[in-house]
Design an enzyme around this catalytic site. Structure first.
Site, PDB file in Angstrom:
ATOM      1  N   HIS A   1      -0.387  -5.598  -1.030  1.00 46.20           N
ATOM      2  CA  HIS A   1      -0.325  -4.137  -1.247  1.00 46.20           C
ATOM      3  C   HIS A   1      -0.963  -3.792  -2.604  1.00 46.20           C
ATOM      4  O   HIS A   1      -0.284  -3.767  -3.634  1.00 46.20           O
ATOM      5  CB  HIS A   1       1.125  -3.668  -1.206  1.00 46.20           C
ATOM      6  CG  HIS A   1       1.259  -2.191  -1.063  1.00 46.20           C
ATOM      7  ND1 HIS A   1       2.040  -1.589  -0.120  1.00 46.20           N
ATOM      8  CD2 HIS A   1       0.693  -1.168  -1.751  1.00 46.20           C
ATOM      9  CE1 HIS A   1       1.965  -0.275  -0.222  1.00 46.20           C
ATOM     10  NE2 HIS A   1       1.145   0.007  -1.218  1.00 46.20           N
TER      11      HIS A   1
ATOM     12  N   HIS B   1      -4.070  -1.109  -4.559  1.00 48.62           N
ATOM     13  CA  HIS B   1      -5.003   0.020  -4.485  1.00 48.62           C
ATOM     14  C   HIS B   1      -6.126  -0.297  -5.476  1.00 48.62           C
ATOM     15  O   HIS B   1      -5.960  -0.085  -6.674  1.00 48.62           O
ATOM     16  CB  HIS B   1      -4.301   1.323  -4.869  1.00 48.62           C
ATOM     17  CG  HIS B   1      -3.111   1.647  -4.009  1.00 48.62           C
ATOM     18  ND1 HIS B   1      -3.197   2.495  -2.923  1.00 48.62           N
ATOM     19  CD2 HIS B   1      -1.804   1.242  -4.060  1.00 48.62           C
ATOM     20  CE1 HIS B   1      -1.996   2.603  -2.351  1.00 48.62           C
ATOM     21  NE2 HIS B   1      -1.139   1.854  -3.025  1.00 48.62           N
TER      22      HIS B   1
ATOM     23  N   ARG C   1      -8.968   1.090  -5.825  1.00 48.63           N
ATOM     24  CA  ARG C   1      -9.735   2.282  -6.242  1.00 48.63           C
ATOM     25  C   ARG C   1     -11.234   2.069  -6.008  1.00 48.63           C
ATOM     26  O   ARG C   1     -11.632   1.723  -4.951  1.00 48.63           O
ATOM     27  CB  ARG C   1      -9.429   2.642  -7.710  1.00 48.63           C
ATOM     28  CG  ARG C   1      -7.939   2.651  -8.075  1.00 48.63           C
ATOM     29  CD  ARG C   1      -7.146   3.685  -7.338  1.00 48.63           C
ATOM     30  NE  ARG C   1      -5.834   3.885  -7.928  1.00 48.63           N
ATOM     31  CZ  ARG C   1      -4.807   4.410  -7.305  1.00 48.63           C
ATOM     32  NH1 ARG C   1      -4.893   4.807  -6.044  1.00 48.63           N
ATOM     33  NH2 ARG C   1      -3.654   4.567  -7.911  1.00 48.63           N
TER      34      ARG C   1
ATOM     35  N   ASN D   1      -5.715   4.693   1.104  1.00 49.00           N
ATOM     36  CA  ASN D   1      -5.702   6.060   0.543  1.00 49.00           C
ATOM     37  C   ASN D   1      -6.758   6.215  -0.552  1.00 49.00           C
ATOM     38  O   ASN D   1      -6.486   6.660  -1.661  1.00 49.00           O
ATOM     39  CB  ASN D   1      -4.308   6.432   0.028  1.00 49.00           C
ATOM     40  CG  ASN D   1      -3.826   5.523  -1.090  1.00 49.00           C
ATOM     41  OD1 ASN D   1      -4.207   4.363  -1.156  1.00 49.00           O
ATOM     42  ND2 ASN D   1      -2.989   6.049  -1.971  1.00 49.00           N
TER      43      ASN D   1
ATOM     44  N   GLU E   1      -0.927   1.485   4.258  1.00 44.69           N
ATOM     45  CA  GLU E   1       0.354   2.086   4.380  1.00 44.69           C
ATOM     46  C   GLU E   1       0.227   3.463   5.037  1.00 44.69           C
ATOM     47  O   GLU E   1      -0.565   4.300   4.602  1.00 44.69           O
ATOM     48  CB  GLU E   1       1.074   2.194   3.028  1.00 44.69           C
ATOM     49  CG  GLU E   1       0.290   2.953   1.956  1.00 44.69           C
ATOM     50  CD  GLU E   1       1.011   3.010   0.602  1.00 44.69           C
ATOM     51  OE1 GLU E   1       2.129   3.566   0.520  1.00 44.69           O
ATOM     52  OE2 GLU E   1       0.441   2.466  -0.341  1.00 44.69           O
TER      53      GLU E   1
ATOM     54  N   HIS F   1       5.010   3.476   4.607  1.00 45.75           N
ATOM     55  CA  HIS F   1       5.548   4.005   3.344  1.00 45.75           C
ATOM     56  C   HIS F   1       6.655   4.981   3.748  1.00 45.75           C
ATOM     57  O   HIS F   1       6.386   6.114   4.135  1.00 45.75           O
ATOM     58  CB  HIS F   1       4.427   4.712   2.568  1.00 45.75           C
ATOM     59  CG  HIS F   1       4.877   5.334   1.282  1.00 45.75           C
ATOM     60  ND1 HIS F   1       4.198   5.150   0.099  1.00 45.75           N
ATOM     61  CD2 HIS F   1       5.902   6.152   0.983  1.00 45.75           C
ATOM     62  CE1 HIS F   1       4.802   5.815  -0.870  1.00 45.75           C
ATOM     63  NE2 HIS F   1       5.837   6.441  -0.356  1.00 45.75           N
TER      64      HIS F   1
ATOM     65  N   HIS G   1       7.189  -1.625  -0.007  1.00 46.29           N
ATOM     66  CA  HIS G   1       7.878  -1.299  -1.275  1.00 46.29           C
ATOM     67  C   HIS G   1       9.246  -0.624  -1.139  1.00 46.29           C
ATOM     68  O   HIS G   1       9.455   0.469  -1.667  1.00 46.29           O
ATOM     69  CB  HIS G   1       6.973  -0.448  -2.161  1.00 46.29           C
ATOM     70  CG  HIS G   1       6.257   0.713  -1.509  1.00 46.29           C
ATOM     71  ND1 HIS G   1       6.889   1.610  -0.700  1.00 46.29           N
ATOM     72  CD2 HIS G   1       4.961   1.111  -1.573  1.00 46.29           C
ATOM     73  CE1 HIS G   1       6.026   2.517  -0.289  1.00 46.29           C
ATOM     74  NE2 HIS G   1       4.843   2.223  -0.799  1.00 46.29           N
TER      75      HIS G   1
ATOM     76  N   ASP H   1       2.056  -3.303  -5.131  1.00 47.73           N
ATOM     77  CA  ASP H   1       1.683  -1.882  -5.058  1.00 47.73           C
ATOM     78  C   ASP H   1       0.882  -1.496  -6.313  1.00 47.73           C
ATOM     79  O   ASP H   1       1.118  -0.446  -6.919  1.00 47.73           O
ATOM     80  CB  ASP H   1       2.911  -0.982  -4.896  1.00 47.73           C
ATOM     81  CG  ASP H   1       2.530   0.454  -4.533  1.00 47.73           C
ATOM     82  OD1 ASP H   1       1.334   0.718  -4.293  1.00 47.73           O
ATOM     83  OD2 ASP H   1       3.428   1.312  -4.512  1.00 47.73           O
TER      84      ASP H   1
HETATM   85  O1  DOR Z   1       3.193   5.579  -6.679  1.00 45.75           O
HETATM   86  C1  DOR Z   1       2.353   5.457  -5.797  1.00 45.75           C
HETATM   87  N1  DOR Z   1       1.036   5.438  -6.066  1.00 45.75           N
HETATM   88  N2  DOR Z   1       2.759   5.351  -4.510  1.00 45.75           N
HETATM   89  C2  DOR Z   1       1.871   5.403  -3.496  1.00 45.75           C
HETATM   90  O2  DOR Z   1       2.299   5.358  -2.381  1.00 45.75           O
HETATM   91  C3  DOR Z   1       0.434   5.575  -3.754  1.00 45.75           C
HETATM   92  C4  DOR Z   1       0.085   5.062  -5.075  1.00 45.75           C
HETATM   93  C5  DOR Z   1      -1.324   5.435  -5.510  1.00 45.75           C
HETATM   94  O3  DOR Z   1      -2.249   5.213  -4.738  1.00 45.75           O
HETATM   95  O4  DOR Z   1      -1.480   5.868  -6.664  1.00 45.75           O
END
Ligand code: DOR
Length: 419
Positions: free
Chosen positions: A58, A60, A62, A92, A143, A177, A221, A285
């Site tokens: 998990h 991100h 970017r 996302n 998620e 999520h 999470h 995460d």
């Molecule tokens: O705190 C979070 N930040 N929870 C999420 O589900 C997304 C994540 C983000 O992409 O910044």
């Protein structure tokens, strides 16, 4: 004639059963555990804890228009320096990964920039062509947001139900999520935690786990022991920040501690540890935002904490302090995510993927200026941590005492991939 010698031997590795063995590696896999085979290179592991490389399922990473927060190069360097050799990226992104075209572009972006191996999940919104994303190589779906979060809208219940049915048709995995958000404008960490409260989170988990959906479910999470208890037979994931941080440890409006699901009270945090045996996966995460983005009034700050580089170091320190045992650490950070996702296991037996991290005896503490994420900050400043000295990926030494060397990272597509 093929070269009979191995590429690398890890000498004097302490095996979990107490034996000491040499681990011989060829073509990215372990070929022998016992006395060493002839090899081009060898590495003494005496005095080190040798762990299989972690899979952080998990993150991100970017990139694209969000590269100021992180990109594949900085994020994967952060992963490697933390003993993580495979990451699973969340959808996302901007744009979100809800079309095969966006998904393929994401695979190409990761392939160009990443120093660690990777898999990529596909997003779910109304109208998403789920079979097309499965064929494009999505590792899992989600998620999937049951409530809005940073860079994500919540998915309506009917959209979610039909997505889960679609994912079930080909035996896919839905990662969820689970949160419920009450109305209001939180002004601080405590009211943020009440707005996205433990009872709502546990209820969403209970409803989804109990609904008999025709697909495998994985809860991302989970922040409390009661949410974990509500998950039924689904797999559950917990983050280091919910295990090591409570909002009571921070200043009331410190946006660096703002995350979804929120940090809880100290009592809830300690109770979460009592569910350790039921936790399938520890994942970070990793959700980097810049200092400037966080330096705004509480209600305007994005949620998210960077953590891919500190996950294993915090857990190895917890192991050294007697809080957890080594087999459960390896299981939750490497083997169980591998099994859930269908990625070959890394490990010490013949046939295992040759990804390892070597942790020395010297303890240290987390310090933002030693980390590689572009975020440039960490909520774990000063926490005890044991960082790896050497990281091996696919049989190549890709990291040694702060220096990186090129490796051969790969993309792990999901089972539905049609090249
Ligand atoms: O705190 C979070 N930040 N929870 C999420 O589900 C997304 C994540 C983000 O992409 O910044």
């Amino acid at each position: 004639m093929t070269d009979p010698a191995c590429d690398l031997v890890l000498c004097d590795v302490h095996l979990p059963d107490g034996r000491v063995a040499d681990i011989s590696i060829r073509d990215g896999y372990v070929v022998h555990a016992g006395a060493k085979l002839p090899s081009h290179d060898q590495l003494s592991c005496r005095g080190y804890t040798v762990l299989p490389g972690a899979i952080d399922m998990h993150v991100h990473m970017r990139g694209g228009s969000q590269r100021g927060k992180e990109d594949w190069k900085s994020g994967s360097m952060s992963a490697i320096a933390g003993g993580v050799t495979v990451v699973v990226d969340q959808p996302n992104t901007i744009p979100p990964l809800t079309t095969p075209e966006a998904f393929q572009a994401r695979v190409a972006e990761a392939g160009e920039g990443s120093r660690c191996s990777f898999a990529i999940n596909a997003g779910v919104t109304a109208g998403t062509d789920i079979p097309a994303l499965w064929r494009a190589g999505a590792m899992a779906f989600g998620e999937i947001f049951c409530a809005p979060s940073s860079y994500a809208e919540g998915v309506a219940p009917d959209v979610l139900a039909s997505a889960l049915a679609g994912i079930g048709e080909f035996g896919g995995l839905a990662t969820l999520h689970a949160e419920a958000v009450a109305p209001g404008e939180p002004r601080d960490l405590a009211s943020h935690s009440r707005q996205r409260g433990p009872a709502g989170e546990a209820q969403v988990v209970r409803d989804l786990a109990g609904a008999g959906h025709p697909c495998r479910l994985h809860f991302c999470h989970l922040s409390t022991a009661s949410a974990i208890a509500a998950a039924g037979t689904a797999s559950v994931e917990v983050t280091p920040h919910h295990l090591f941080l409570s909002y009571e440890q921070a200043e009331a409006t410190d946006t660096q501690f703002k995350v979804n699901p929120p940090l809880r009270t100290e009592t809830e945090r300690q109770r979460l540890w009592t569910a350790w045996d039921r936790i399938d996966v520890i994942a970070s995460d990793h959700a980097p935002h810049t200092r400037a983005e966080k330096a705004v009034p509480f209600g305007d700050a994005p949620s998210g904490i960077p953590g891919v580089e500190t996950m294993l170091p915090l857990l190895v320190a917890a192991y050294r302090h007697g809080m957890i045992d080594l087999p459960s650490l390896v299981y939750k950070t490497s083997w169980r995510p591998a099994d859930i996702l269908g990625i070959p296991r890394a490990g010490l037996n013949p046939g295992d993927r040759a990804d390892f991290a070597l942790y020395g005896t010297s303890a240290s503490v987390v310090s933002a200026d030693q980390l590689h994420s572009r975020a440039g900050w960490t909520p774990y400043e000063g926490f005890p941590a044991v960082f790896p000295t050497v990281v091996i990926q696919g049989g190549d030494i890709v990291y040694r005492e702060g220096e990186y060397s090129p490796g051969s990272p790969c993309w792990y597509p999901g089972r539905g991939f049609i090249p």
